[in-house]
Write a protein that holds these residues in place. Structure first.
Motif, PDB file in Angstrom:
ATOM      1  N   MET A 178       0.836  -1.210   0.000  1.00 13.48           N
ATOM      2  CA  MET A 178       0.000   0.000   0.000  1.00 13.48           C
ATOM      3  C   MET A 178       0.867   1.255   0.000  1.00 13.48           C
ATOM      4  SD  MET A 178      -3.140   0.756   2.646  1.00 13.48           S
ATOM      5  CE  MET A 178      -4.006   2.342   2.701  1.00 13.48           C
ATOM      6  N   GLU A 179       1.970   1.220   0.745  1.00 19.08           N
ATOM      7  CA  GLU A 179       2.907   2.347   0.778  1.00 19.08           C
ATOM      8  C   GLU A 179       3.448   2.645  -0.616  1.00 19.08           C
ATOM      9  OE1 GLU A 179       5.792   5.161   2.359  1.00 19.08           O
ATOM     10  OE2 GLU A 179       4.194   4.151   3.481  1.00 19.08           O
ATOM     11  N   LEU A 180       3.867   1.601  -1.334  1.00 19.15           N
ATOM     12  CA  LEU A 180       4.401   1.793  -2.677  1.00 19.15           C
ATOM     13  C   LEU A 180       3.328   2.290  -3.635  1.00 19.15           C
ATOM     14  CD1 LEU A 180       6.618  -1.414  -2.853  1.00 19.15           C
ATOM     15  CD2 LEU A 180       7.456   0.950  -2.914  1.00 19.15           C
ATOM     16  N   CYS A 181       2.125   1.737  -3.532  1.00 20.50           N
ATOM     17  CA  CYS A 181       1.036   2.147  -4.429  1.00 20.50           C
ATOM     18  C   CYS A 181       0.676   3.615  -4.256  1.00 20.50           C
ATOM     19  CB  CYS A 181      -0.202   1.283  -4.188  1.00 20.50           C
ATOM     20  SG  CYS A 181      -0.075  -0.396  -4.818  1.00 20.50           S
TER      21      CYS A 181
ATOM     22  N   GLN B  95     -17.160  -2.051  16.303  1.00 24.11           N
ATOM     23  CA  GLN B  95     -16.709  -3.342  15.785  1.00 24.11           C
ATOM     24  C   GLN B  95     -17.324  -4.503  16.566  1.00 24.11           C
ATOM     25  OE1 GLN B  95     -12.316  -3.131  15.643  1.00 24.11           O
ATOM     26  NE2 GLN B  95     -12.560  -3.282  13.431  1.00 24.11           N
ATOM     27  N   LEU B  96     -17.405  -4.354  17.880  1.00 24.68           N
ATOM     28  CA  LEU B  96     -18.027  -5.392  18.699  1.00 24.68           C
ATOM     29  C   LEU B  96     -19.497  -5.573  18.336  1.00 24.68           C
ATOM     30  CD1 LEU B  96     -16.378  -4.525  22.138  1.00 24.68           C
ATOM     31  CD2 LEU B  96     -16.034  -6.623  20.820  1.00 24.68           C
ATOM     32  N   ALA B  97     -20.104  -4.474  17.850  1.00 27.82           N
ATOM     33  CA  ALA B  97     -21.506  -4.536  17.408  1.00 27.82           C
ATOM     34  C   ALA B  97     -21.620  -5.002  15.951  1.00 27.82           C
ATOM     35  CB  ALA B  97     -22.170  -3.171  17.584  1.00 27.82           C
ATOM     36  N   ARG B  98     -20.500  -5.545  15.426  1.00 24.08           N
ATOM     37  CA  ARG B  98     -20.449  -6.137  14.086  1.00 24.08           C
ATOM     38  C   ARG B  98     -20.559  -5.103  12.976  1.00 24.08           C
ATOM     39  NH1 ARG B  98     -20.210 -11.340  14.798  1.00 24.08           N
ATOM     40  NH2 ARG B  98     -20.253 -11.702  12.558  1.00 24.08           N
ATOM     41  N   ARG B  99     -20.042  -3.893  13.241  1.00 28.97           N
ATOM     42  CA  ARG B  99     -19.969  -2.870  12.202  1.00 28.97           C
ATOM     43  C   ARG B  99     -18.496  -2.541  11.932  1.00 28.97           C
ATOM     44  NH1 ARG B  99     -24.011  -0.633  15.492  1.00 28.97           N
ATOM     45  NH2 ARG B  99     -22.724   1.132  16.136  1.00 28.97           N
ATOM     46  N   HIS B 100     -18.250  -1.994  10.748  1.00 27.02           N
ATOM     47  CA  HIS B 100     -16.898  -1.535  10.365  1.00 27.02           C
ATOM     48  C   HIS B 100     -15.862  -2.654  10.434  1.00 27.02           C
ATOM     49  CE1 HIS B 100     -18.065   2.692  10.236  1.00 27.02           C
ATOM     50  NE2 HIS B 100     -18.783   2.445  11.311  1.00 27.02           N
ATOM     51  N   ARG B 101     -16.211  -3.794   9.896  1.00 25.79           N
ATOM     52  CA  ARG B 101     -15.253  -4.899   9.828  1.00 25.79           C
ATOM     53  C   ARG B 101     -14.827  -5.078   8.377  1.00 25.79           C
ATOM     54  NH1 ARG B 101     -16.743  -9.670  13.916  1.00 25.79           N
ATOM     55  NH2 ARG B 101     -17.398  -8.471  15.723  1.00 25.79           N
ATOM     56  N   GLY B 102     -13.532  -4.986   8.139  1.00 25.25           N
ATOM     57  CA  GLY B 102     -13.048  -5.106   6.768  1.00 25.25           C
ATOM     58  C   GLY B 102     -13.410  -3.892   5.942  1.00 25.25           C
ATOM     59  N   THR B 103     -12.744  -2.755   6.219  1.00 29.86           N
ATOM     60  CA  THR B 103     -13.137  -1.489   5.588  1.00 29.86           C
ATOM     61  C   THR B 103     -12.197  -1.055   4.466  1.00 29.86           C
ATOM     62  OG1 THR B 103     -11.879  -0.079   7.114  1.00 29.86           O
ATOM     63  CG2 THR B 103     -14.087  -0.748   7.814  1.00 29.86           C
ATOM     64  N   LEU B 104     -11.234  -1.880   4.088  1.00 34.84           N
ATOM     65  CA  LEU B 104     -10.316  -1.503   3.020  1.00 34.84           C
ATOM     66  C   LEU B 104     -11.103  -1.229   1.740  1.00 34.84           C
ATOM     67  CD1 LEU B 104      -7.078  -1.451   2.587  1.00 34.84           C
ATOM     68  CD2 LEU B 104      -7.557  -3.447   1.159  1.00 34.84           C
ATOM     69  N   LYS B 105     -10.829  -0.073   1.117  1.00 37.77           N
ATOM     70  CA  LYS B 105     -11.540   0.318  -0.107  1.00 37.77           C
ATOM     71  C   LYS B 105     -10.537   0.749  -1.171  1.00 37.77           C
ATOM     72  CE  LYS B 105     -14.215   3.420   1.895  1.00 37.77           C
ATOM     73  NZ  LYS B 105     -14.088   3.123   3.335  1.00 37.77           N
ATOM     74  N   VAL B 106     -10.885   0.457  -2.409  1.00 35.63           N
ATOM     75  CA  VAL B 106     -10.126   0.926  -3.559  1.00 35.63           C
ATOM     76  C   VAL B 106     -11.040   1.864  -4.334  1.00 35.63           C
ATOM     77  CG1 VAL B 106      -8.886   0.251  -5.639  1.00 35.63           C
ATOM     78  CG2 VAL B 106      -8.882  -1.257  -3.642  1.00 35.63           C
ATOM     79  N   ILE B 107     -10.591   3.109  -4.547  1.00 34.00           N
ATOM     80  CA  ILE B 107     -11.466   4.138  -5.124  1.00 34.00           C
ATOM     81  C   ILE B 107     -10.860   4.661  -6.419  1.00 34.00           C
ATOM     82  CG2 ILE B 107     -12.569   6.381  -4.745  1.00 34.00           C
ATOM     83  CD1 ILE B 107     -12.326   5.760  -1.709  1.00 34.00           C
TER      84      ILE B 107
ATOM     85  N   GLU C  89      -2.562   3.801  -9.704  1.00 28.15           N
ATOM     86  CA  GLU C  89      -3.583   4.499 -10.487  1.00 28.15           C
ATOM     87  C   GLU C  89      -4.918   4.591  -9.762  1.00 28.15           C
ATOM     88  OE1 GLU C  89      -3.842   2.794 -14.390  1.00 28.15           O
ATOM     89  OE2 GLU C  89      -1.668   2.547 -14.533  1.00 28.15           O
ATOM     90  N   GLN C  90      -4.989   4.095  -8.539  1.00 34.72           N
ATOM     91  CA  GLN C  90      -6.230   4.159  -7.777  1.00 34.72           C
ATOM     92  C   GLN C  90      -5.905   4.369  -6.299  1.00 34.72           C
ATOM     93  OE1 GLN C  90      -8.112   0.444  -8.769  1.00 34.72           O
ATOM     94  NE2 GLN C  90      -6.499  -0.804  -7.894  1.00 34.72           N
ATOM     95  N   ASP C  91      -6.840   4.984  -5.603  1.00 28.53           N
ATOM     96  CA  ASP C  91      -6.641   5.258  -4.189  1.00 28.53           C
ATOM     97  C   ASP C  91      -6.965   4.002  -3.379  1.00 28.53           C
ATOM     98  OD1 ASP C  91      -6.024   6.769  -1.976  1.00 28.53           O
ATOM     99  OD2 ASP C  91      -8.001   7.690  -1.806  1.00 28.53           O
ATOM    100  N   ILE C  92      -6.239   3.808  -2.289  1.00 25.83           N
ATOM    101  CA  ILE C  92      -6.501   2.709  -1.364  1.00 25.83           C
ATOM    102  C   ILE C  92      -6.660   3.317   0.024  1.00 25.83           C
ATOM    103  CG2 ILE C  92      -5.722   0.498  -0.437  1.00 25.83           C
ATOM    104  CD1 ILE C  92      -3.828   0.257  -2.832  1.00 25.83           C
ATOM    105  N   THR C  93      -7.774   3.052   0.689  1.00 26.74           N
ATOM    106  CA  THR C  93      -8.018   3.634   2.007  1.00 26.74           C
ATOM    107  C   THR C  93      -8.587   2.577   2.949  1.00 26.74           C
ATOM    108  OG1 THR C  93     -10.351   4.296   1.731  1.00 26.74           O
ATOM    109  CG2 THR C  93      -8.686   5.788   0.850  1.00 26.74           C
ATOM    110  N   ALA C  94      -8.540   2.887   4.240  1.00 28.40           N
ATOM    111  CA  ALA C  94      -9.183   2.057   5.251  1.00 28.40           C
ATOM    112  C   ALA C  94      -9.730   2.978   6.333  1.00 28.40           C
ATOM    113  CB  ALA C  94      -8.194   1.067   5.857  1.00 28.40           C
ATOM    114  N   ASP C  95     -10.927   2.658   6.849  1.00 28.71           N
ATOM    115  CA  ASP C  95     -11.522   3.480   7.892  1.00 28.71           C
ATOM    116  C   ASP C  95     -10.594   3.543   9.110  1.00 28.71           C
ATOM    117  OD1 ASP C  95     -13.594   3.575   6.133  1.00 28.71           O
ATOM    118  OD2 ASP C  95     -15.132   2.872   7.519  1.00 28.71           O
ATOM    119  N   VAL C  96     -10.721   4.617   9.882  1.00 27.70           N
ATOM    120  CA  VAL C  96      -9.798   4.916  10.974  1.00 27.70           C
ATOM    121  C   VAL C  96     -10.320   4.351  12.295  1.00 27.70           C
ATOM    122  CG1 VAL C  96      -8.706   6.796  12.267  1.00 27.70           C
ATOM    123  CG2 VAL C  96      -9.044   7.009   9.791  1.00 27.70           C
ATOM    124  N   ASN C  97      -9.453   3.710  13.039  1.00 21.85           N
ATOM    125  CA  ASN C  97      -9.791   3.205  14.367  1.00 21.85           C
ATOM    126  C   ASN C  97      -9.584   4.348  15.374  1.00 21.85           C
ATOM    127  OD1 ASN C  97      -9.642   2.014  16.990  1.00 21.85           O
ATOM    128  ND2 ASN C  97      -9.269   0.018  16.061  1.00 21.85           N
TER     129      ASN C  97
END
Length: 381
Positions: free
Chosen positions: A24-27, A247-259, A274-282
């Motif tokens: 991800m750093e290189l991309c 997360q314990l309430a089963r939300r925001h699990r696996g948030t990696l996104k390619v935009i 050529e595309q953005d890669i993000t993940a939601d913040v803890n």
């Protein structure tokens, strides 16, 4: 085959399978070929995504109002460093500086604006956008926060910064590594490190069968540096994100996104650079690190609550001041709606505010933290 793909494949051949965070750093940040190093446009309508500053100048104007209140809460020091990490093209800084000069001249005189941007392409854009403020010495461009940047009173601000920091990917099989076979990237799993397991234990959850989670070790390290650098002042992070309780309430699990081109794309391996890669913040992790350094972290709120709190006192006059015709007001109203409503950015973005060297109850009186709790008096300047 892209040059960046070839470069990543060569690194894998030289070093063996690399952590997903390194991929991800290189991309994103390779100095020549990474997504944020390209000369092409990533932001706005012609790019891949919008930030709040792309919508309307009111975002920067409202934040200027909040920064000015923070300055007064710190007893109006003769100098205050306003440090923005990951400022992109400098549009937000331009709005804050211009509006502060117009509306808050005392604060503007005290402010020194430091923009910390690692991308050479974006620094060139900033040099054009903020030419006047850079030449006057009011603003300064840097590639990393100076060690002495926050020796005096400071406000450190980030907007969509932490979501772009490289993450580890974790499953019940361990920690993800990227290998190369026959011209294709392949995923393999390595045993988890002690650091990764500690992160899951303290701030997150352990993945269930078939589940992937992000482990944000880079965010922890960055937050550690930020919190350690602040002697007295405020830290504000605005970003996509969640808490451990969610997360314990089963939300925001696996948030990696390619935009790409304003839509969620498929695989992070398809078009490196050529595309953005993000993940939601803890945010649970960020708040915990801040508190370890003696900071007081306020309760996490939505961007909607935060901006409504700031704009409440003067009924968002900052947005409409330059409108002369009804259709201009209507257009600005739609832009403002996008910033504060659940259908736009208002509920998907959250705001973490932390402070040091100031009474917690005093910090808690900031307008952005008090939507609906105060009467609307006369409009401020």
């Amino acid at each position: 085959m892209s040059a960046l793909r070839q470069k990543i494949e060569q690194e894998i051949r030289d070093r063996g399978p690399i952590p997903f965070s390194r991929y991800m750093e290189l991309c994103l940040y390779d100095p020549e070929l990474g997504y944020y190093s390209r000369s092409t446009e990533q932001f706005g309508k012609a790019g891949d995504f919008y930030t709040s500053s792309d919508i309307h100048a009111v975002f920067g104007r409202l934040m200027a109002r909040q920064f000015e209140e923070m300055w007064r809460t710190l007893d109006s020091p003769a100098r205050i460093d306003l440090i923005e990490l990951g400022p992109g093209r400098g549009l937000f800084a331009q709005d804050v500086l211009d509006w502060s000069r117009k509306k808050f001249p005392d604060f503007f005189r005290a402010m020194h604006y430091r923009l910390v941007e690692r991308s050479a392409a974006l620094r060139r854009r900033i040099e054009v956008t903020l030419a006047q403020h850079l030449e006057s010495g009011k603003a300064e461009l840097a590639t990393a926060p100076a060690q002495d940047a926050a020796d005096g009173p400071a406000i450190i601000f980030t907007n969509e910064f932490f979501d772009a920091l490289p993450v580890e990917i974790f499953s019940e099989q361990g920690s993800l590594r990227i290998d190369e076979r026959d011209g294709h990237f392949v995923e393999i799993w390595f045993p988890a490190s002690a650091q990764e397991l500690e992160f899951l234990d303290r701030y997150s959850i352990h993945p269930e069968h078939g589940e992937r989670l992000e482990v944000s070790l880079n965010a922890l390290k960055t937050m550690d540096q930020i919190a350690a650098s602040i002697r007295r002042g405020f830290f504000i992070a605005i970003d996509y994100g969640y808490t451990r309780d969610e997360q314990l309430a089963r939300r925001h699990r696996g948030t990696l996104k390619v935009i790409r081109q304003h839509s969620v794309s498929g695989s992070p391996y398809e078009a490196p650079g050529e595309q953005d890669i993000t993940a939601d913040v803890n945010f649970t992790a960020l708040a915990a690190v801040a508190q370890r350094h003696g900071m007081s972290a306020q309760k996490l709120i939505t961007q909607s609550q935060f901006l409504l709190g700031i704009g409440e006192a003067n009924q968002f006059a900052d947005a409409f001041e330059e409108c002369r015709l009804p259709q201009e007001r209507a257009k600005v109203a739609l832009q403002l709606k996008h910033l504060i409503t659940p259908a736009g950015m208002g509920e998907s973005f959250h705001v973490l505010v932390a402070s040091k060297g100031i009474a917690e109850e005093k910090a808690a009186t900031l307008a952005g933290l008090n939507f609906g709790r105060r009467s609307t008096g006369g409009a401020k300047p």
